[in-house]
Design a protein around this motif. Structure first.
Motif, PDB file in Angstrom:
ATOM      1  N   SER A 144     -28.716  13.379 -31.658  1.00  0.00           N
ATOM      2  CA  SER A 144     -29.241  14.524 -31.212  1.00  0.00           C
ATOM      3  C   SER A 144     -28.840  14.509 -29.681  1.00  0.00           C
ATOM      4  N   LYS A 184     -34.472  22.656 -42.738  1.00  0.00           N
ATOM      5  CA  LYS A 184     -33.607  21.648 -42.125  1.00  0.00           C
ATOM      6  C   LYS A 184     -34.136  20.639 -41.383  1.00  0.00           C
ATOM      7  N   LEU A 219     -35.850  17.902 -39.332  1.00  0.00           N
ATOM      8  CA  LEU A 219     -36.312  18.033 -37.841  1.00  0.00           C
ATOM      9  C   LEU A 219     -36.629  16.710 -37.401  1.00  0.00           C
ATOM     10  N   ASN A 274     -36.052  16.597 -33.266  1.00  0.00           N
ATOM     11  CA  ASN A 274     -35.171  17.297 -32.614  1.00  0.00           C
ATOM     12  C   ASN A 274     -35.739  18.279 -31.543  1.00  0.00           C
ATOM     13  N   SER A 288     -31.142  21.474 -31.987  1.00  0.00           N
ATOM     14  CA  SER A 288     -30.473  20.889 -33.021  1.00  0.00           C
ATOM     15  C   SER A 288     -28.989  20.949 -33.155  1.00  0.00           C
ATOM     16  N   SER A 289     -28.328  21.795 -32.440  1.00  0.00           N
ATOM     17  CA  SER A 289     -26.880  21.757 -32.431  1.00  0.00           C
ATOM     18  C   SER A 289     -26.329  20.689 -32.135  1.00  0.00           C
ATOM     19  N   ALA A 291     -26.141  18.209 -34.129  1.00  0.00           N
ATOM     20  CA  ALA A 291     -26.536  16.860 -34.979  1.00  0.00           C
ATOM     21  C   ALA A 291     -25.546  16.932 -36.184  1.00  0.00           C
ATOM     22  N   ALA A 303     -29.995  20.702 -38.924  1.00  0.00           N
ATOM     23  CA  ALA A 303     -31.203  20.196 -38.439  1.00  0.00           C
ATOM     24  C   ALA A 303     -31.763  21.361 -37.730  1.00  0.00           C
ATOM     25  N   SER A 304     -33.029  21.202 -37.316  1.00  0.00           N
ATOM     26  CA  SER A 304     -33.816  22.235 -36.526  1.00  0.00           C
ATOM     27  C   SER A 304     -34.423  21.434 -35.220  1.00  0.00           C
ATOM     28  N   GLY A 305     -35.009  22.203 -34.489  1.00  0.00           N
ATOM     29  CA  GLY A 305     -35.210  21.586 -33.177  1.00  0.00           C
ATOM     30  C   GLY A 305     -36.539  22.325 -32.562  1.00  0.00           C
ATOM     31  N   ASP A 329     -35.031  25.920 -32.201  1.00  0.00           N
ATOM     32  CA  ASP A 329     -35.325  26.915 -33.464  1.00  0.00           C
ATOM     33  C   ASP A 329     -36.784  27.146 -33.613  1.00  0.00           C
TER      34      ASP A 329
END
Length: 184
Positions: free
Chosen positions: A61, A113, A115, A134, A137-138, A140, A144-146, A150
């Protein structure tokens, strides 16, 4: 349970999940949980989760909120239960902010997604827990979510401190509850 948010950025690489890492680095002795922000890059040779190693699934991450906990005088099953309590505490903190979170075991998901990452293991002296949430998220290796990217959560330190306090309070309350009953 002593807790502390570490203001310095720390890259989590897996080696930090070790006995007395918190004590050696932050002078916090005994049951403790710390949180910090930083990149997360755990290569297979540092992985504790054998299933992830077998499946060739390293963890990455760009920015993650990490919680590391060391707890003494408990077994691994109790440690996994405490890991799940930490995950549930994070879930509740996000739900108080109006987020719909799904928990599956020790994983949290936002909008289908992933987390979080989380693991509990036993050392010769303690149970060790790492839970990462996270922030971004980008980049990963999975969908994924962040927290910030997100979910729009901007004050990560405040969020971390809330989770640390609630988790510590819950563990204290569990022990207190066990002292107020008579045996039968």
């Amino acid at each position: 349970m002593q807790t502390k948010f570490i203001d310095e950025e720390i890259k989590y690489e897996g080696f930090q999940l070790a006995p007395h890492w918190i004590y050696k680095n932050f002078k916090i002795q005994g049951d403790s949980t710390v949180a910090f922000i930083g990149e997360c890059d755990v290569k297979l040779d540092e992985m504790v989760d054998i299933e992830d190693v077998i499946n060739n699934e390293p963890i990455y991450s760009k920015s993650m909120l990490s919680f590391i906990s060391e707890q003494f005088n408990i077994g691994l099953v109790e440690g996994v239960l405490r890991q799940r309590l930490l995950i549930s505490t994070i879930k509740e903190a996000l739900e108080r902010r109006g987020k719909r979170i799904v928990r599956d075991g020790d994983d949290l998901f936002f909008e289908n997604k992933k987390l979080t990452v989380s693991i509990a293991t036993k050392s010769t002296t303690s149970v060790l827990i790492h839970t990462g949430v996270n922030i971004i998220s980008s980049g990963a290796p999975v969908k994924a979510s962040g927290l910030s990217e997100d979910m729009g959560i901007s004050d990560i330190k405040e969020f971390a401190q809330e989770v640390l306090k609630k988790y510590s309070d819950e563990l204290y309350d569990i022990v207190q509850a066990s002292t107020k009953v008579r045996g039968v």
